[in-house]
Design a protein around this motif. Structure first.
Motif, PDB file in Angstrom:
ATOM      1  N   ASN A   1       0.835  -1.182   0.000  1.00  0.00           N
ATOM      2  CA  ASN A   1       0.000   0.000   0.000  1.00  0.00           C
ATOM      3  C   ASN A   1       0.880   1.246   0.000  1.00  0.00           C
ATOM      4  N   ILE A   2       1.042   1.806  -1.187  1.00  0.00           N
ATOM      5  CA  ILE A   2       1.917   2.959  -1.316  1.00  0.00           C
ATOM      6  C   ILE A   2       1.205   4.247  -0.945  1.00  0.00           C
ATOM      7  N   PHE A   3      -0.119   4.168  -0.673  1.00  0.00           N
ATOM      8  CA  PHE A   3      -0.869   5.386  -0.396  1.00  0.00           C
ATOM      9  C   PHE A   3      -0.638   5.917   1.003  1.00  0.00           C
ATOM     10  N   LEU A   4      -0.074   5.089   1.866  1.00  0.00           N
ATOM     11  CA  LEU A   4       0.107   5.508   3.242  1.00  0.00           C
ATOM     12  C   LEU A   4       1.528   5.938   3.542  1.00  0.00           C
ATOM     13  N   SER A   5       2.399   5.947   2.527  1.00  0.00           N
ATOM     14  CA  SER A   5       3.802   6.326   2.741  1.00  0.00           C
ATOM     15  C   SER A   5       4.177   7.445   1.780  1.00  0.00           C
ATOM     16  N   GLN A   6       5.172   8.177   2.180  1.00  0.00           N
ATOM     17  CA  GLN A   6       5.684   9.260   1.338  1.00  0.00           C
ATOM     18  C   GLN A   6       6.915   8.756   0.594  1.00  0.00           C
ATOM     19  N   PRO A   7       7.163   9.306  -0.601  1.00  0.00           N
ATOM     20  CA  PRO A   7       6.408  10.396  -1.245  1.00  0.00           C
ATOM     21  C   PRO A   7       5.260   9.910  -2.098  1.00  0.00           C
ATOM     22  N   GLY A   8       4.901   8.564  -1.987  1.00  0.00           N
ATOM     23  CA  GLY A   8       3.829   8.048  -2.814  1.00  0.00           C
ATOM     24  C   GLY A   8       2.507   8.731  -2.547  1.00  0.00           C
ATOM     25  N   CYS A   9       2.203   8.971  -1.275  1.00  0.00           N
ATOM     26  CA  CYS A   9       0.940   9.619  -0.921  1.00  0.00           C
ATOM     27  C   CYS A   9       0.847  11.012  -1.533  1.00  0.00           C
ATOM     28  N   ASP A  10       1.944  11.739  -1.445  1.00  0.00           N
ATOM     29  CA  ASP A  10       1.983  13.089  -2.017  1.00  0.00           C
ATOM     30  C   ASP A  10       1.758  13.052  -3.515  1.00  0.00           C
ATOM     31  N   ASN A  11       2.382  12.112  -4.180  1.00  0.00           N
ATOM     32  CA  ASN A  11       2.214  12.007  -5.635  1.00  0.00           C
ATOM     33  C   ASN A  11       0.797  11.610  -5.995  1.00  0.00           C
ATOM     34  N   VAL A  12       0.165  10.740  -5.168  1.00  0.00           N
ATOM     35  CA  VAL A  12      -1.213  10.339  -5.442  1.00  0.00           C
ATOM     36  C   VAL A  12      -2.153  11.521  -5.265  1.00  0.00           C
ATOM     37  N   LEU A  13      -1.896  12.329  -4.248  1.00  0.00           N
ATOM     38  CA  LEU A  13      -2.729  13.517  -4.064  1.00  0.00           C
ATOM     39  C   LEU A  13      -2.607  14.462  -5.262  1.00  0.00           C
ATOM     40  N   HIS A  14      -1.377  14.616  -5.794  1.00  0.00           N
ATOM     41  CA  HIS A  14      -1.226  15.474  -6.973  1.00  0.00           C
ATOM     42  C   HIS A  14      -1.914  14.859  -8.186  1.00  0.00           C
ATOM     43  N   LEU A  15      -1.906  13.503  -8.216  1.00  0.00           N
ATOM     44  CA  LEU A  15      -2.648  12.828  -9.290  1.00  0.00           C
ATOM     45  C   LEU A  15      -4.137  13.115  -9.171  1.00  0.00           C
ATOM     46  N   LEU A  16      -4.643  13.089  -7.967  1.00  0.00           N
ATOM     47  CA  LEU A  16      -6.061  13.408  -7.772  1.00  0.00           C
ATOM     48  C   LEU A  16      -6.358  14.855  -8.147  1.00  0.00           C
ATOM     49  N   LYS A  17      -5.407  15.711  -7.920  1.00  0.00           N
ATOM     50  CA  LYS A  17      -5.603  17.108  -8.339  1.00  0.00           C
ATOM     51  C   LYS A  17      -5.752  17.209  -9.850  1.00  0.00           C
ATOM     52  N   LEU A  18      -4.941  16.442 -10.551  1.00  0.00           N
ATOM     53  CA  LEU A  18      -5.055  16.436 -12.020  1.00  0.00           C
ATOM     54  C   LEU A  18      -6.409  15.871 -12.444  1.00  0.00           C
ATOM     55  N   ILE A  19      -6.844  14.810 -11.716  1.00  0.00           N
ATOM     56  CA  ILE A  19      -8.148  14.226 -12.045  1.00  0.00           C
ATOM     57  C   ILE A  19      -9.255  15.218 -11.747  1.00  0.00           C
ATOM     58  N   GLN A  20      -9.153  15.925 -10.639  1.00  0.00           N
ATOM     59  CA  GLN A  20     -10.158  16.924 -10.292  1.00  0.00           C
ATOM     60  C   GLN A  20     -10.254  18.021 -11.347  1.00  0.00           C
ATOM     61  N   GLU A  21      -9.090  18.421 -11.891  1.00  0.00           N
ATOM     62  CA  GLU A  21      -9.100  19.420 -12.970  1.00  0.00           C
ATOM     63  C   GLU A  21      -9.806  18.879 -14.200  1.00  0.00           C
ATOM     64  N   LEU A  22      -9.591  17.588 -14.471  1.00  0.00           N
ATOM     65  CA  LEU A  22     -10.301  16.971 -15.600  1.00  0.00           C
ATOM     66  C   LEU A  22     -11.804  16.945 -15.347  1.00  0.00           C
ATOM     67  N   LEU A  23     -12.188  16.642 -14.113  1.00  0.00           N
ATOM     68  CA  LEU A  23     -13.613  16.639 -13.784  1.00  0.00           C
ATOM     69  C   LEU A  23     -14.225  18.018 -13.935  1.00  0.00           C
ATOM     70  N   VAL A  24     -13.537  19.015 -13.454  1.00  0.00           N
ATOM     71  CA  VAL A  24     -14.042  20.384 -13.599  1.00  0.00           C
ATOM     72  C   VAL A  24     -14.286  20.708 -15.063  1.00  0.00           C
ATOM     73  N   ASN A  25     -13.366  20.246 -15.879  1.00  0.00           N
ATOM     74  CA  ASN A  25     -13.479  20.549 -17.304  1.00  0.00           C
ATOM     75  C   ASN A  25     -14.617  19.790 -17.952  1.00  0.00           C
ATOM     76  N   GLN A  26     -14.907  18.569 -17.440  1.00  0.00           N
ATOM     77  CA  GLN A  26     -15.883  17.720 -18.105  1.00  0.00           C
ATOM     78  C   GLN A  26     -17.295  17.820 -17.511  1.00  0.00           C
TER      79      GLN A  26
END
Length: 1532
Positions: A180-205
């Motif tokens: 589970n890489i979501f509970l350790s850094q820097p994987g968690c940080d990168n996943v959050l930034h990935l979600l930010k990119l997904i959120q931007e896609l959602l806003v657009n769509q």
């Protein structure tokens, strides 16, 4: 980087990725994505950065293939091989499965990898073909979607980004199943930034319609419609404020998920994975992903395809990957705060967007699942801060609105799902809603729907509006930021596209340039071969013509009129110049037009044009015809005939291999024989390509007196080559260069065409018909060559008053050449290059340069320095007046080649009527302080009136309308001498001018220059050295004068006694007289000095028409070409004022120094001052005395050699002696340098040993003695440093009977009993050369002094050769023979010129020749002396006093000393053979004689003594020295 090199490119990509793994974690992101794009190249300072850049630049230079694209995609994400990285990372835990999933995202262990690299990756990967051609959606679906934005100009945003993010999310979920890489850094940080990119896609769509719906028309929710209206107004106000009142534009107004649109399964699959990521990130999701049903399986995504291609390469992974990953994990705490902030921003918003999307668009099952997942995560969204409260209120209101619009779907089932979700949300957030209930406004209107009203009672409208406004601003900011990024990326794409376009253009240009260069090189090669072939044809044709003439001339074997004969020979001027720039010689004119000797009435000048043809009146023998035709066939069939056949044929022996190899020999490399051999040698030797490479090629005009030739000048390291292009008509000014065109022959000539041309050349080469030989096609030489090593001066001069020309001077008697260029830039470039090449040829790198031998490009500055030096020498009387004037003319740009600026000399005499001249009277001389126009007072008054009264706005005032030097004046004077006769007739329309207007009398010419208002002409140099121009030796019919007398020779003054030679002698004597020496500086001021221009010129009445002055008209910037050509014609014909040399008053010449020239001033002051007895045990006669520097070389009878010192006051004082010093002069014979020793050789029995068998020569600093008469028919070279024989040459067929060496020591001539004369070149190799290679042998510089093969073999005599003279300066070889004749040949070309015969036919014993063009022959049979000019005219005769053993010339060439059995030295004038003085000896017979530079005599006697005759200073100082009756013209 083409397709065939694909493996290399893939390996390069892997290497790049491997190198990047070693970069520190915190720096890897930025470096990873900036290097391949070529950014910051200028800022690179470290070697690794530059290394990375070079690799990436090469990899990205050309379009990638699919393999390289996938590899590049994977490498940019931070790894080389995913399998290797994963394995190395998992080595820390042995319990892990070694066969774990190969698709784990190991790059997510790199800190902030997406934050740094996402946009850079998108920008970088736009060139990948895989991405450009990506089309995941069916065409029908694309047709229904309005794509309103482009990422990077070429990528559809929704599908590409969805698939990329979907692949990453899927990989994360797969990886989380193992760890589970979501509970350790820097994987968690990168996943959050990935979600930010997904959120931007959602806003657009998702769009604004789903989040902020318009008020409905149903009755269900009339109260929320008011809220909707208020929210809509709030949104509009926000958008209006953001757009500053401009037209609003909703970038997300047309989106994928608008009302009524269906959402594809791909999107729902992606959203499901996002929910899983969110749940895993919050520890709420399942540990493993539910397997997809078969119908949901889709094709591998972009990332999967990329990794599959990478892993198929089996490239070893990066060893440092695990270290990088470990270091990232260890630094988890660094990013904890940032992750917390990012989580608070992203989670609520993405939850909200996904819930709304699922509830509005998903199926009931998916919507229910979403509700369950949302409810499980709902506690994470509840916080006690004010912003969280606002979001909760807004969420409840949004769910209520969704229920009102979508609750009826699925038969009302969705209504219950939404109601359940709303209720759960209220329950979880009741703590934040209680205050809202307590603070409720009772005035709120509750509609009939009590449940909705109840729910609305829990929320506050202000909080909803605040959150709505916040979300709208956020959405607008996201979209605005996205648009800015898009614009920025698009601009970068445009920039990159521009660069790529430029790169493609550059590549295309390079290809085109390469092709053009190859074609041009091939064309140049073909043109060069064609030129070489044409040049060979010209050379060989000239050679055959030379052979033809040599065979049929008066001394040839097939001559029809053997010498002596009465045949009339026609002559023309030979352009050979001596060091004083005098042109003495005439040469045969084989193209003479006999009709010019007839009256004009009998000429058919108009209807019958004349073609140049040789004038041979004799019929050519049939044998000669066959011989010549055979030779011509040899030319056309095989031009590479053997040059070194072992024969004595003159045509073969003239090709000296050494001459073609050695750059310092005395022969002219323009000589045709050298051209052929040079090309053959260079073509066969690879090392010579550097010497044949053209360093400069430029268009120019070769200006000669007869014609102007336009062509191409090519400069190589050794040769200056001119190729004729077309004949120039007119002045040859700027209009010529507009006519130059590239003449590329596109037609490829086949072998038949070449053969036809060859046979055509043969037919035109020689045509024999009744003894006539024509070559009309080769009338003009198309190719001319000059040896750069023989250049002695390059002068930058004017042509038509523009500094666009240069004149090149040579030191091997080759005539100067005059070249005009199109611009000053061209002439300076060519001139500077020539000077540099010449100096390099004489002094290679590493050698010691002789300052006196290094030349400079003579521009204005250097010319002034030379003029100042010459002025000082002239003041000290080191050079004569004639020499000084020639130097000034040369520096002022006056040239024999350009008749428009011919050298100028003054009228020096004013008396042309007296029987005798008295040089002691000033009235005998012309006033040199005034211009010619001011000599007559009456005429000058008219000139002055015109000057004062002249008024013209455009033309300045002037005294004289004509000039003192012009082409017309030159042709007027030289009318009787070819080629000036032809030029005169051309100027007069093809005929002679009226006889009364032609040059007919010296006296009338002078009087006319004093009285005629249009005649102010000065003289030309020929008036002071060349009598032939005064005689009509070619018997031209010049017309009948008005008095009925035919015009013939020029009428001479009475004091000339009817002799042109006497006139020239006296005129030259007047030039060197004391009166002229004391006043010549005035004339120099007028012509070359400060009185030439400006106010001093006005005061001296020395102003001419304005176009004769430099700078009066700006031709270079004149646009009107017609006017420009007219002015050029006017300049060419009217006259040109010389270049102004001196700007201040010229000094007067110093007083004469009698002691410097005792033979001229006081021959009686020379007496016998010392006698040195023989040191040899038995007395033997001194048969030879030679002088080299300060040594005396003696050869006694019996071949006894000795070398002694010559002592002078100068040597005693260390070289500081001057004639003006008070010390007494001392001259004498010093000690031995080489003690007497016998030469180890034997003379032939029939040889009488004497002066004619010996000669001295000096090569560099080495001194040698040449000895002839050896029994084996050789001549030997003896070193004067040790007396040993260093070289023996045997080429003659009989005994070598005489030898002569040129004054410069470069040429040796030997005469033999076999009646031939051979010409040899001294070897003056470069200091760096060890050996010199010829065609058949090698010559060692240490062992050979003279080239082993002769340059020429000269024939013509019928008996043994007895005496010789050779001069490179005069380009002449004079040979005397027992047959009683003397033959003149040219030195450079070996061509027969003329013969002189003893009046009684007696054999000739001795001869001497001077540099002034006088030859004296002596026959011991009748003891007679006969003087002839160099042109064969008999001048004087005398009888010697007894038999002469020796005849020697003074250094000045004006006196000859004779001595013999009578025991005295007789000094004779070389003007008339008159006796100047007699010097009695010591009562001993004199057997040898020498004259030193100090004008001393050294005589050898029969008893072996040496007598020294030197000046007595006391006698000169007493002033009791009567003037001699003969004043040599060359004296100072």
């Amino acid at each position: 980087m083409q397709r065939e090199f694909e493996p290399i490119r893939l390996l390069g990509l892997q290497l790049l990725g491997k190198l990047l793994v070693g970069i520190p974690s915190e720096k890897k992101g930025a470096i990873l994505f900036t290097l391949p794009t070529g950014k910051y190249r200028k800022e690179m300072t470290s070697a690794p950065q530059l290394f990375f850049h070079v690799i990436s630049e090469r990899l990205l230079r050309f379009p990638p293939s699919d393999n390289s694209s996938a590899t590049f995609f994977d490498v940019l994400l931070g790894r080389t091989s995913p399998k290797q990285v994963l394995q190395e990372h998992s080595q820390s835990d042995p319990s892990k499965d070694t066969n774990s999933n190969a698709s784990s995202l190991d790059h997510f262990f790199l800190p902030r990898i997406l934050e740094h690299g996402w946009n850079s990756w998108l920008e970088t990967s736009t060139d990948l073909d895989v991405i450009k051609e990506y089309k995941p959606a069916p065409k029908a679906e694309l047709d229904n979607v309005e794509i309103n934005e482009l990422i990077l100009g070429q990528l559809s945003s929704s599908y590409l980004l969805r698939d990329i993010l979907d692949d990453i999310v899927g990989s994360l979920l797969q990886t989380s199943s193992e760890e589970n890489i979501f509970l350790s850094q820097p994987g968690c940080d990168n996943v959050l930034h990935l979600l930010k990119l997904i959120q931007e896609l959602l806003v657009n769509q998702i769009g604004i319609k789903l989040l902020f719906p318009s008020p409905s028309t149903t009755d269900e929710s009339s109260s929320d419609d008011k809220w909707k209206e208020d929210i809509k107004l709030t949104v509009n106000e926000i958008l209006d404020a953001e757009t500053n009142g401009q037209c609003r534009r909703f970038p997300w107004s047309s989106c994928q998920f608008a009302a009524g649109d269906e959402v594809s399964d791909d999107w729902w699959s992606f959203f499901d994975k996002v929910w899983s990521i969110i749940c895993n990130l919050n520890g709420k999701g399942p540990s493993k992903l539910i397997p997809k049903s078969p119908q949901n399986v889709v094709a591998p995504s972009l990332g999967q395809r990329a990794r599959g291609l990478v892993e198929s390469l089996n490239v070893p992974g990066a060893e440092m990957a695990a270290v990088v990953v470990s270091s990232g994990i260890a630094k988890m705490n660094i990013f904890a705060d940032r992750a917390t902030i990012l989580r608070g921003e992203i989670f609520p918003r993405i939850f909200f967007h996904l819930v709304i999307l699922y509830l509005c668009k998903a199926g009931l099952e998916n919507a229910s699942k979403c509700v369950l997942q949302f409810m499980s995560l709902l506690p994470l969204l509840i916080a006690d801060d004010d912003q969280s409260k606002n979001k909760l209120h807004f969420l409840i209101w949004s769910l209520l609105v969704v229920r009102s619009q979508y609750g009826q779907l699925d038969d009302g089932a969705r209504f219950h799902v939404l109601s359940h979700l709303i209720l759960e949300t209220i329950i979880y957030g009741k703590a934040m809603l209680v205050t809202n209930i307590l603070g409720r406004d009772d005035s709120i209107e509750v509609n009939s729907n009590k449940e909705a009203g109840f729910i609305l009672s829990f929320i506050q409208k202000d909080r909803v509006l605040a959150t709505a406004a916040y979300e709208v601003k956020h959405m607008h900011a996201v979209q605005a930021d996205r648009l800015r990024n898009l614009q920025k990326l698009n601009s970068k794409l445009n920039e990159r596209f521009t660069k790529e376009t430029q790169l493609v253009q550059i590549v295309d240009d390079q290809i085109h340039l390469s092709i053009s260069s190859a074609l041009s090189s091939d064309d140049s090669r073909k043109a060069a071969f064609q030129l070489a072939f044409d040049e060979d044809q010209q050379i060989v044709a000239d050679k055959w013509i030379h052979i033809f003439r040599a065979l049929i001339d008066e001394r040839g074997p097939w001559s029809a009129n053997p010498f002596p004969n009465d045949a009339l020979t026609h002559w023309k001027l030979d352009k050979t110049e001596d060091k004083w720039r005098r042109r003495f010689k005439l040469k045969r004119n084989y193209m003479f037009d006999e009709r010019l000797c007839q009256p004009s009435s009998s000429r058919n000048e108009i209807t019958e044009p004349f073609f140049d043809q040789p004038s041979f009146s004799t019929k050519v023998p049939e044998k000669m015809k066959r011989f010549l035709l055979k030779g011509v066939r040899g030319i056309t069939d095989d031009s590479g005939y053997g040059l070194f056949e072992d024969t004595n044929d003159t045509s073969e022996s003239s090709h000296s291999p050494s001459e073609n190899q050695n750059q310092n020999n005395a022969a002219d490399s323009s000589d045709h024989r050298t051209t052929v051999q040079n090309k053959k040698d260079t073509s066969s030797a690879n090392g010579d390509s550097d010497y044949t490479k053209v360093l400069c090629s430029v268009h120019c005009v070769l200006v000669t007196p007869k014609r102007k030739l336009a062509g191409q000048l090519n400069i190589t390291r050794t040769v200056l080559h001119f190729s004729f292009d077309f004949l120039v008509e007119g002045t040859g000014g700027s209009s010529v260069f507009s006519k130059f065109k590239d003449k590329k022959d596109s037609d490829r000539k086949n072998e038949l065409g070449c053969a036809e041309r060859l046979y055509g050349c043969r037919d035109s080469l020689i045509r024999i018909n009744g003894g006539l030989m024509q070559n009309q096609s080769n009338k003009i030489k198309h190719h001319r060559r000059w040896n750069i090593a023989k250049i002695k001066g390059v002068h930058w001069i004017r042509y038509l008053l523009q500094y666009t020309a240069m004149e090149i001077f040579f030191d091997d008697s080759n005539a100067p050449i005059f070249l005009n260029f199109s611009s000053q830039k061209d002439v300076k470039r060519a001139g500077s290059l020539l000077v540099s090449l010449r100096n390099d040829a004489l002094f290679p790198k590493g050698s010691i340069k002789d300052k006196n031998s290094v030349i400079s490009f003579v521009d204005r500055r250097v010319a002034l320095e030379i003029a100042e030096n010459a002025k000082e020498r002239w003041k000290r009387r080191e050079i004569s007046n004639f020499e000084y004037l020639m130097i000034l003319n040369t520096l002022a740009g006056r040239s024999y080649n350009d008749l428009t600026q011919y050298p100028i000399f003054p009228w020096v005499l004013a008396d042309y009527a007296s029987e005798n001249l008295d040089f002691n009277k000033s009235s005998t001389f012309r006033d040199l302080s005034k211009p010619v126009g001011a000599l007559d007072e009456k005429r000058f008054k008219d000139f002055e009136d015109r000057y004062l009264n002249f008024c013209d706005p455009d033309i300045p005032s002037f005294y004289y309308g004509s000039h003192y030097s012009s082409m017309g004046i030159v042709l007027h004077y030289l009318l009787r001498l070819e080629p000036f006769t032809t030029l005169h007739r051309s100027l007069q329309g093809g005929k002679f001018d009226h006889a009364d207007r032609l040059f007919q009398s010296i006296d009338s010419a002078y009087r006319n220059s004093l009285s005629n208002s249009s005649d102010v002409k000065e003289l030309i140099p020929e008036f002071f050295y060349m009598p032939e121009f005064l005689e009509n030796s070619n018997s031209y019919h010049l017309g009948i004068k008005q008095d009925g007398e035919p015009l013939g020779d020029v009428a001479l003054p009475p004091w000339a006694k009817g002799s042109p030679e006497e006139f020239i002698h006296i005129n030259r004597e007047a030039l060197e007289s004391e009166y002229v020496s004391s006043n010549l500086h005035h004339w120099i001021d007028l012509i070359f000095g400060y009185k030439q221009r400006g106010q001093p010129a006005v005061e001296a009445a020395n102003i001419f028409y304005y176009v004769t002055y430099e700078g009066a008209v700006d031709l270079e910037n004149m646009d009107d070409m017609i006017q420009k050509y007219a002015i050029e014609d006017q300049i060419a014909n009217f006259g040109q004022t010389p270049i102004q040399i001196f700007r201040v008053k010229h000094p007067r010449r110093g007083p004469p120094i009698p002691i410097a020239h005792p033979l001229y001033f006081a021959p009686q002051s020379i007496t016998l001052t010392s006698s040195v007895s023989s040191t040899i045990s038995h007395m033997s006669a001194v048969l030879f005395i030679g002088l080299l520097d300060n040594t005396i070389i003696l050869m006694n009878e019996g071949l006894i050699l000795s070398v002694k010192l010559w002592l002078t006051t100068r040597t005693q004082l260390g070289g500081n002696f001057t004639f003006s010093g008070p010390q007494e002069n001392f001259f004498g014979v010093g000690s031995d340098v080489i003690s007497p020793r016998k030469i180890g050789t034997f003379l032939a029995e029939n040889v009488k040993f004497g002066r004619q068998l010996l000669a001295t020569m000096q090569i560099n600093s080495d001194k040698y003695l040449i000895l002839c008469g050896n029994w084996e028919n050789s001549f030997q070279i003896i070193s004067l440093s040790d007396g040993r024989i260093v070289q023996s040459i045997r080429q003659h067929k009989d005994v070598v009977g005489c030898v002569a060496v040129s004054s410069d020591g470069n040429v040796v001539a030997t005469g033999s009993y076999d009646t031939t004369v051979m010409i040899w070149h001294a070897f003056r190799g470069r200091p760096s050369e060890k050996k010199m290679r010829t065609a058949n042998f090698e010559i060692s510089e240490n062992d050979h002094i003279i080239m082993e093969r002769p340059v020429h073999i000269l024939c013509g005599h019928d008996d043994i050769i007895t005496c010789l003279f050779v001069s490179t300066e005069l380009d002449i070889v004079v040979s005397g023979s027992k047959d009683g004749t003397c033959i003149f040949h040219t030195l450079r070309e070996g061509r027969y010129v003329r013969s002189i015969r003893h009046p009684s036919g007696f054999g000739l014993s001795k001869l001497v020749a001077t540099r002034h063009g006088r030859v004296v022959l002596y026959s011991e049979i009748d003891l007679s002396l006969h003087m002839h000019s160099i042109n064969g005219k008999h001048i004087a005769s005398a009888t010697s006093i007894g038999r002469l053993n020796c005849m020697e010339l003074s250094c000045c060439g004006e006196f000859m000393a004779c001595a013999g059995e009578h025991g005295q030295i007789v000094l004779r004038s070389m003007h008339s053979l008159d006796i100047v003085w007699k010097y009695p000896g010591a009562g001993k017979g004199i057997t040898s004689l020498a004259m030193t530079r100090e004008e001393c005599f050294i005589a050898g006697t029969k008893d072996g003594s040496l007598l020294v005759f030197s000046v007595e200073t006391a006698l000169i100082r007493r002033g009791s020295m009567p003037q001699t009756s003969v004043k040599p013209s060359g004296a100072g």
